[in-house]
Design an enzyme around this catalytic site. Structure first.
Site, PDB file in Angstrom:
ATOM      1  N   CYS A  17      98.157  28.920  41.750  1.00 16.19           N
ATOM      2  CA  CYS A  17      97.368  27.688  41.471  1.00 16.19           C
ATOM      3  C   CYS A  17      96.309  28.018  41.154  1.00 16.19           C
ATOM      4  O   CYS A  17      95.253  28.444  41.819  1.00 16.19           O
ATOM      5  CB  CYS A  17      97.463  26.792  42.855  1.00 16.19           C
ATOM      6  SG  CYS A  17      96.623  25.332  42.901  1.00 16.19           S
ATOM      7  N   LEU A  18      95.891  27.523  39.803  1.00 15.20           N
ATOM      8  CA  LEU A  18      94.408  27.740  39.456  1.00 15.20           C
ATOM      9  C   LEU A  18      94.288  26.887  38.081  1.00 15.20           C
ATOM     10  O   LEU A  18      95.177  26.819  37.235  1.00 15.20           O
ATOM     11  CB  LEU A  18      94.322  29.299  38.648  1.00 15.20           C
ATOM     12  CG  LEU A  18      92.961  29.724  38.197  1.00 15.20           C
ATOM     13  CD1 LEU A  18      91.868  29.850  39.191  1.00 15.20           C
ATOM     14  CD2 LEU A  18      93.335  31.215  37.574  1.00 15.20           C
TER      15      LEU A  18
END
Lengths: 273, 232
Positions: free
Chosen positions: B91-92
């Site tokens: 998750c970025l």
């Protein structure tokens, strides 16, 4: 219908744009302004009144639409700019000037920290399209209006040009922070935002709408005059507000390109004989 | 414009650039000679639980690259709030809506490296790991370090013996159950307490993990609640 709330007007515009966003060409052939008028006839009277103002009072005949994908300002501006070069009476000189201007932006990109590896392909694409106005391609053709449209409808070519203009906009802002910092805010939250975040997230990222800061930075970098006609359904007398972005004396660039703004979207306005 | 695609031109340059740059310590290699399926490798940042670990990342370059983001996920298992401990999904923001064609494979891998330094538990990929991180940092770091040793080849606690033989000796020192407890970030004492009540080992490990029965947070969870969950 004239008394829809601003929110309803906005929603209606968004719906109209959204319905045609994904299957619409990246940029279309010109369409008569009356076609746009018809789309609003069942909706908002104030929009119709403003469209009539554009055609009857200001003499515009056509609209050239871009896909509502968030890149529409950059795509419209690029198309209008190159199209103007293509129709120039001093084609050879204007094209030479345009290419040397595009080349002269590279030190600005470097100064803003862009890697050559990252920008050179995009730069090559926009320069080769402009060059093709006067120098035939290996296949023998110089750029015609039809070939220009074809190039802008090709996702790869079109997006390379959009991205180059995004980088140029960002580099212009990053290398002259004093001119832009006071006007920066986060378009999503309305909060303050750092210059780097603004450029990284709202200029360099594809699909992010342009607002006044981006427009003034890019037209300054390209040494262009443009005007934006605001079709927003808010005019008391049915007129349309034209906002100039001026970077040259008017005499050096008469009849600048006009972009048509509807909340969240830009297209090109044209006067055809 | 009969040119090589923007994607091909860019990827070729990027692979070459990475090969010529010895200073970043990041490598990018093709998987099966496919320029659009790559493996990126970097080392865990210093002074973090990941220090000394070697992390492999699976990279897929989509057709619309560089206009759309690359797809990346960890091949090496990582214990981190923004990385799925099961699938390696990341998750970025720059891998999603904050992507820009300015970013390269190398700069994106560097961003992953700095993600290891600065987790963002408020936007987690792995909710359970994020809970662990938020409630008992010390115990979290210990677990993350253990994962780095087991999966990423980081040197062991003593720091001295990083050789393969040394690691094997260390791993051999732990029984299979101790290993499972350490990987889940739990303590032997806590697990044994409920195993001794007659519950199955894996059920206890799973339940205590889910309840985040770790470090100081264990004090906030009553035995009754654990037993109730174990009986579910």
């Amino acid at each position: 219908m004239a008394d829809l709330t601003p929110l309803e007007l906005h929603q209606m515009t968004q719906d109209l744009l959204h319905n045609s966003a994904s299957d619409r060409p990246l940029i279309s052939d010109s369409a008569l302004l009356s076609v746009l008028r018809e789309e609003y006839e069942r909706g908002s009277g104030s929009f119709v009144q403003q469209i009539d103002f554009l055609s009857n009072i200001r003499g515009f005949t056509h609209i050239r639409r871009t896909r509502g994908d968030g890149d529409c300002f950059y795509r419209s501006l690029a198309f209008a700019w190159i199209s103007r070069l293509l129709h120039s009476k001093n084609q050879t000189l204007d094209v030479a000037k345009a290419i040397s201007l595009l080349d002269s932006t590279l030190p600005t990109l470097e100064a803003a920290g862009f890697e050559k590896m990252v920008y050179e392909d995009f730069h090559d694409v926009i320069v080769s399209i402009v060059r093709q106005i006067v120098v035939p391609e290996p296949s023998g053709a110089t750029l015609s209006p039809a070939l220009l449209l074809e190039a802008f409808q090709d996702a790869e070519v079109s997006n390379c040009i959009v991205v180059f203009l995004r980088f140029l906009t960002s580099a212009t802002i990053k290398t002259d922070p004093d001119s832009y910092l006071p006007y920066l805010f986060d378009p999503e939250t309305g909060d303050d935002i750092s210059l780097t975040d603004f450029c990284n997230r709202h200029v360099e990222a594809c699909g992010k709408e342009a607002d006044n800061v981006q427009i003034s930075a890019l037209t300054r970098a390209l040494k262009l005059n443009i005007e934006i006609a605001y079709l927003d359904g808010h005019s008391a007398d049915g007129s349309v507000n034209f906002v100039p972005f001026q970077n040259l004396p008017e005499s050096d660039m008469p009849n600048p390109p006009i972009l048509l703004y509807r909340p969240g979207h830009y297209d090109i306005l044209e006067k055809q004989p | 414009m009969a040119m090589e695609s923007a994607r091909m031109r860019r990827v070729k340059k990027e692979i070459l650039d990475c090969r010529n740059d010895k200073s970043s310590n990041i490598s990018i290699d093709m998987i099966d000679d496919n320029p659009y399926h790559l493996k990126g490798t970097f080392f865990g940042p210093e002074e973090t639980a990941y220090e000394g670990g070697r992390y492999d990342v699976d990279i897929v370059v989509p057709e619309s690259y560089p206009f759309q983001p690359v797809k990346m996920k960890f091949i090496t298992k990582v214990y981190h709030p923004n990385i799925s401990s099961a699938s390696g999904a990341i998750c970025l923001d720059i891998l999603k809506d904050a992507w820009s064609p300015v970013l390269t494979l190398k700069s994106t891998l560097i961003s992953l490296q700095s993600l290891l330094c600065s987790p963002e538990p408020n936007d987690p990929q792995d909710a359970e790991v994020a809970k662990h991180y938020m409630t008992s940092r010390e115990s979290f770091n210990e677990t993350a370090r253990y994962w780095a040793q087991i999966y990423a080849g980081a040197p062991g606690k003593g720091g001295g013996d990083a050789s393969a033989a040394g690691k094997e000796k260390e791993a051999a020192g732990l029984s299979e159950s101790s290993r499972a407890i350490a990987l889940a970030g739990l303590s032997e004492e806590h697990v044994n307490k409920f195993v001794d009540m007659g519950f199955g080992f894996s059920k206890v490990v799973e339940t205590l993990s889910r309840l985040n029965y770790r470090g100081d947070n264990a004090k906030n969870i009553t035995n009754e609640r654990v037993v109730e969950k174990l009986l579910e």
